[in-house]
Design a protein around this motif. Structure first.
Motif, PDB file in Angstrom:
ATOM      1  N   SER A   1     -17.408  -4.997  -9.751  1.00  6.17           N
ATOM      2  CA  SER A   1     -18.198  -5.138  -8.529  1.00  6.17           C
ATOM      3  C   SER A   1     -19.200  -4.000  -8.431  1.00  6.17           C
ATOM      4  O   SER A   1     -19.070  -2.969  -9.098  1.00  6.17           O
TER       5      SER A   1
ATOM      6  N   GLY B   1      -8.271  -9.375  -7.932  1.00  6.28           N
ATOM      7  CA  GLY B   1      -9.564  -9.119  -7.306  1.00  6.28           C
ATOM      8  C   GLY B   1      -9.490  -8.877  -5.812  1.00  6.28           C
ATOM      9  O   GLY B   1      -8.486  -8.407  -5.273  1.00  6.28           O
ATOM     10  N   SER B   2     -10.575  -9.220  -5.133  1.00  6.05           N
ATOM     11  CA  SER B   2     -10.667  -8.956  -3.697  1.00  6.05           C
ATOM     12  C   SER B   2     -10.409 -10.213  -2.875  1.00  6.05           C
ATOM     13  O   SER B   2     -10.546 -11.345  -3.361  1.00  6.05           O
TER      14      SER B   2
ATOM     15  N   GLU C   1     -12.314 -11.224  -0.604  1.00  2.67           N
ATOM     16  CA  GLU C   1     -13.630 -11.869  -0.506  1.00  2.67           C
ATOM     17  C   GLU C   1     -13.772 -12.976  -1.552  1.00  2.67           C
ATOM     18  O   GLU C   1     -14.250 -14.084  -1.251  1.00  2.67           O
ATOM     19  N   GLU C   2     -13.353 -12.706  -2.785  1.00  5.29           N
ATOM     20  CA  GLU C   2     -13.488 -13.672  -3.872  1.00  5.29           C
ATOM     21  C   GLU C   2     -12.629 -14.915  -3.641  1.00  5.29           C
ATOM     22  O   GLU C   2     -12.971 -16.005  -4.109  1.00  5.29           O
TER      23      GLU C   2
ATOM     24  N   SER D   1     -14.032  -7.735   1.153  1.00  3.78           N
ATOM     25  CA  SER D   1     -14.297  -7.148  -0.165  1.00  3.78           C
ATOM     26  C   SER D   1     -13.554  -5.839  -0.373  1.00  3.78           C
ATOM     27  O   SER D   1     -13.438  -5.368  -1.513  1.00  3.78           O
ATOM     28  N   ASN D   2     -13.048  -5.241   0.704  1.00  2.00           N
ATOM     29  CA  ASN D   2     -12.288  -3.993   0.606  1.00  2.00           C
ATOM     30  C   ASN D   2     -10.786  -4.211   0.714  1.00  2.00           C
ATOM     31  O   ASN D   2     -10.025  -3.263   0.911  1.00  2.00           O
ATOM     32  N   VAL D   3     -10.365  -5.466   0.630  1.00  2.00           N
ATOM     33  CA  VAL D   3      -8.941  -5.801   0.569  1.00  2.00           C
ATOM     34  C   VAL D   3      -8.679  -6.371  -0.822  1.00  2.00           C
ATOM     35  O   VAL D   3      -9.221  -7.416  -1.183  1.00  2.00           O
ATOM     36  N   LEU D   4      -7.873  -5.676  -1.613  1.00  2.00           N
ATOM     37  CA  LEU D   4      -7.633  -6.060  -3.000  1.00  2.00           C
ATOM     38  C   LEU D   4      -6.224  -6.612  -3.181  1.00  2.00           C
ATOM     39  O   LEU D   4      -5.301  -6.215  -2.462  1.00  2.00           O
TER      40      LEU D   4
ATOM     41  N   ASP E   1     -11.370   1.285  -0.851  1.00  2.00           N
ATOM     42  CA  ASP E   1     -12.712   1.800  -0.557  1.00  2.00           C
ATOM     43  C   ASP E   1     -12.718   2.646   0.713  1.00  2.00           C
ATOM     44  O   ASP E   1     -13.023   2.170   1.801  1.00  2.00           O
TER      45      ASP E   1
END
Length: 472
Positions: free
Chosen positions: A167, A245-246, A248-249, A302-305, A316
């Motif tokens: 990313s 991944g995140s 978001e994905e 996007s900051n949750v993995l 992050d």
């Protein structure tokens, strides 16, 4: 607290909760007598102690004299109480006359003395052993801390190849790499030091992550500060790699060329609920259980993995702020909060300093996005319209119309697989599912209220989400 494996007696410390309105302890392994202090709870309206191992006489005052508000069934050793409980009468045990002989008293005193000495010696041994283990633990942590150089990171990521690029963010890029030390797969965040604020972001993450230890916070393995092959400053953070991944994905998957025939991956209802609870637990830890309270300031999908087991991890910490206690309350260590449009609370836009309620707002928006599938920055939201108001206006009657279609499809598929069940059972399952969705979205709405005073504390939000999961 029902349906767990709690053992022992009801603790006397519970007597201090005088404002308790409901107490559910059924289906545990609790024992001992029912404490009399429950008689004095003035606001207690519902008490369930059924299916435990309580014994002895049931008190007959307070809520315990109300058979419709109290349940004690399934405790075969209980006796007495009001007639509606249909318990056997208590047998009065008559104490035997006479006391212990002098010889017996001496024997008991001697035994107690011996046990006292043994207890003291065991305590000293355990205390010393614990100190030694702590020293060894500190030493092992230091030894396990990865020592990495620019050259080792260059090799691990194949020269920071675009193939390994995971990313790109405001302050840098994240690459997948395999370090030679134990062939460890890691995520390497390389800071773009040309970008204004990148150096400050690096310092913030190092300061925040060095003392954080929580299963729902991304683990930092090491940091690297030096020079690259051109002689320029180089700074990077090395994290535990998250294979899935995140968030978001998963919420907003993008169709890659050549994948047109493949069904986009998506999250089930159960996975979304678990991840939402994981994030709430991470925030609760940061806000209430760190030595200095920490505000994340940039909570978003996007900051949750997600790791191999789809466990959520908050990552992050480039915008993190520390709250320092003063005589007038908690104050953040710096100003000029950025955050992300759509997730940052409205009060930050008018210059309010950082606080934990800002993270709660972001969590509320995240929760609504997870279960509606709609971004807070979607084109449908403009002017005074936003995700919070959209969901609030639809609750409770139109919940099925606003939730993520993937979840609606999951309900329909569940009903199809339940064709063998009686029709009323199928309807009951659907109604229960809708009620659960309403409860979750109501928590999201409560957390993302425009006025901070109306928002839930993250601890309360976490408890409500756990309650929902336990009732599934």
């Amino acid at each position: 607290m029902d349906g767990n494996f709690f053992q022992g007696t009801i603790p006397s410390s519970l007597s201090s909760l005088r404002g308790l309105e409901e107490l559910y302890l059924q289906r545990n392994n609790l024992s001992g007598t029912i404490p009399e202090f429950l008689e004095h709870f003035e606001f207690l309206q519902s008490l369930n102690l059924s299916h435990n191992n309580f014994e002895g006489m049931v008190p007959v005052e307070g809520i315990l004299k109300n058979a419709t508000a109290t349940s004690v069934e399934g405790n075969i050793k209980l006796c007495g109480g009001i007639l509606e409980f249909k318990l056997p009468k208590c047998k009065i045990k008559h104490s035997k006359r006479g006391g212990l002989s002098l010889t017996m008293k001496l024997i008991i005193s001697l035994i107690c003395g011996v046990f006292g000495v043994i207890f003291a010696l065991v305590f000293l041994y355990l205390h010393c052993s614990r100190r030694e283990r702590m020293k060894e633990h500190t030493k092992s942590d230091s030894e396990k801390f990865l020592r990495v150089s620019y050259q080792s990171l260059l090799k691990a990521t194949d020269g920071f190849s675009s193939i390994n690029l995971i990313s790109m963010g405001s302050f840098g890029s994240v690459y997948k790499g395999v370090l030679e030390q134990g062939e460890t797969t890691v995520a390497v965040k390389v800071l773009n030091l040309v970008h204004r604020g990148a150096l400050k972001s690096f310092a913030s993450e190092c300061e925040a992550l060095k003392n954080i230890r929580h299963r729902n916070v991304v683990k930092v393995l090491s940091a690297c500060a030096g020079f690259n092959h051109r002689g320029d400053d180089f700074k990077a953070l090395i994290y535990e790699f998250m294979a899935n991944g995140s968030l978001e994905e998963w919420l907003h998957p993008t169709q890659n060329i050549g994948d047109t025939n493949e069904k986009p991956r998506s999250l089930t209802f159960s996975q979304r609920l678990n991840i939402a609870i994981d994030v709430a637990m991470a925030l609760d830890y940061l806000h209430h259980h760190c030595q200095t309270p920490i505000v994340h300031c940039d909570l978003k999908p996007s900051n949750v993995l997600l790791n191999d087991d789809m466990v959520g991890h908050v990552g992050d910490f480039g915008l993190v702020r520390f709250l320092h206690k003063t005589t007038s309350g908690n104050h953040s260590s710096s100003m000029g909060v950025k955050g992300t449009i759509g997730y940052a609370p409205p009060e930050y836009g008018i210059g309010h300093e950082v606080w934990t309620q800002g993270d709660v707002y972001s969590y509320g928006i995240l929760l609504l996005e997870m279960f509606t599938g709609k971004r807070p920055t979607a084109d449908m939201f403009h002017g005074s319209s936003n995700l919070h108001n959209f969901v609030k206006a639809a609750l409770p009657e139109q919940v099925v119309e606003i939730v993520d279609p993937v979840l609606v499809q999951e309900i329909l598929e569940g009903e199809m697989s339940a064709n063998n069940l009686p029709n009323e059972d199928s309807v009951r399952i659907r109604i229960k599912f809708e009620k659960i969705l309403i409860s979750i979205l109501e928590i999201g709405v409560a957390c993302s209220a425009e006025f901070p005073g109306e928002r839930l504390d993250v601890t309360d939000a976490m408890a409500e989400m756990c309650r929902i999961r336990n009732n599934l």
